[in-house]
Design an enzyme around this catalytic site. Structure first.
Site, PDB file in Angstrom:
ATOM      1  N   SER A  21       1.189  -0.700   4.109  1.00 39.52           N
ATOM      2  CA  SER A  21       1.180  -0.568   2.662  1.00 39.52           C
ATOM      3  C   SER A  21       1.357   0.903   2.289  1.00 39.52           C
ATOM      4  O   SER A  21       2.356   1.496   2.677  1.00 39.52           O
ATOM      5  CB  SER A  21      -0.098  -1.195   2.082  1.00 39.52           C
ATOM      6  OG  SER A  21       0.011  -1.345   0.689  1.00 39.52           O
ATOM      7  N   ASP A 100       6.565 -10.677   0.399  1.00 41.57           N
ATOM      8  CA  ASP A 100       5.859  -9.507  -0.123  1.00 41.57           C
ATOM      9  C   ASP A 100       6.525  -9.107  -1.438  1.00 41.57           C
ATOM     10  O   ASP A 100       7.693  -8.724  -1.454  1.00 41.57           O
ATOM     11  CB  ASP A 100       5.949  -8.361   0.885  1.00 41.57           C
ATOM     12  CG  ASP A 100       5.132  -7.151   0.489  1.00 41.57           C
ATOM     13  OD1 ASP A 100       4.669  -7.074  -0.663  1.00 41.57           O
ATOM     14  OD2 ASP A 100       4.974  -6.269   1.347  1.00 41.57           O
ATOM     15  N   HIS A 138       2.409  -9.531   1.890  1.00 45.78           N
ATOM     16  CA  HIS A 138       2.135  -8.112   2.147  1.00 45.78           C
ATOM     17  C   HIS A 138       1.320  -7.929   3.425  1.00 45.78           C
ATOM     18  O   HIS A 138       1.407  -6.886   4.067  1.00 45.78           O
ATOM     19  CB  HIS A 138       1.417  -7.519   0.928  1.00 45.78           C
ATOM     20  CG  HIS A 138       1.429  -6.032   0.861  1.00 45.78           C
ATOM     21  ND1 HIS A 138       2.586  -5.281   0.789  1.00 45.78           N
ATOM     22  CD2 HIS A 138       0.413  -5.136   0.838  1.00 45.78           C
ATOM     23  CE1 HIS A 138       2.281  -4.004   0.728  1.00 45.78           C
ATOM     24  NE2 HIS A 138       0.965  -3.887   0.756  1.00 45.78           N
TER      25      HIS A 138
END
Length: 172
Positions: A21, A100, A138
């Site tokens: 991330s 994502d 994600h």
């Protein structure tokens, strides 16, 4: 890192950088600004800030913080890892889930393409790898995919940090 590798029990010639991330945005940034690591793993990381701004589900939030690329092109250019692709010499493992929406997987596809298109050797000597999970978002949450994620990361690190032969995990 300098403090850690100065320790007697740490081998400064065998280090890796891993991030996910925002941490992957940082690893992508690090990749273009240093060659001190033997491997870099980037999971769901922003690569082209201007491109990601228009595709993320958090565009409104980003606009409040940073403005739009049209409003602040210099800021987006200065802070986007993709502008430093020519300086990347460290092997990278790029991982992303297709579902994502925070950092769309097009970021990782573009990063991988940017790396592959600059490789002038035989395809078999490409030091980079790409791992894409079609049913994940994600984060990689299903147990079987999490196992593949961990085994692939460890295999990549064994290859580039420990000098083993590349041996991808079994999908069986």
């Amino acid at each position: 890192l300098d403090t850690v590798v100065a320790r007697d029990d740490i081998d400064a010639g065998r280090t890796a950088c891993l991030g996910a991330s925002f941490g992957a945005y940082m690893t992508n940034w690090v990749a273009g600004h240093t060659d001190r690591f033997q491997a870099i793993v980037s999971h769901s990381g922003l690569w082209a800030a201007d491109q990601q701004h228009a595709t993320t589900d958090a565009a409104e939030w980003k606009t409040r913080l940073f403005g739009t690329p049209a409003e602040h092109p210099d800021w987006y250019a200065e802070n986007s890892p993709h502008h430093f692709i020519g300086a990347i010499t460290t092997p990278m493992l790029i991982i992303h889930g297709n579902r994502d929406y925070r950092v769309p997987y097009s970021e990782s596809l573009r990063l991988f393409w940017d790396l592959v298109s600059r490789h002038d050797g035989d395809p078999g000597t490409l030091p980079h790898r790409f791992l894409q999970f079609t049913g994940e978002n994600h984060w990689i949450l299903s147990p079987g995919n999490a196992r593949i994620w961990h085994e692939t990361v460890l295999a990549f690190l064994r290859w580039h940090v420990l000098g083993d032969k590349w041996s991808p995990p079994s999908l069986a």
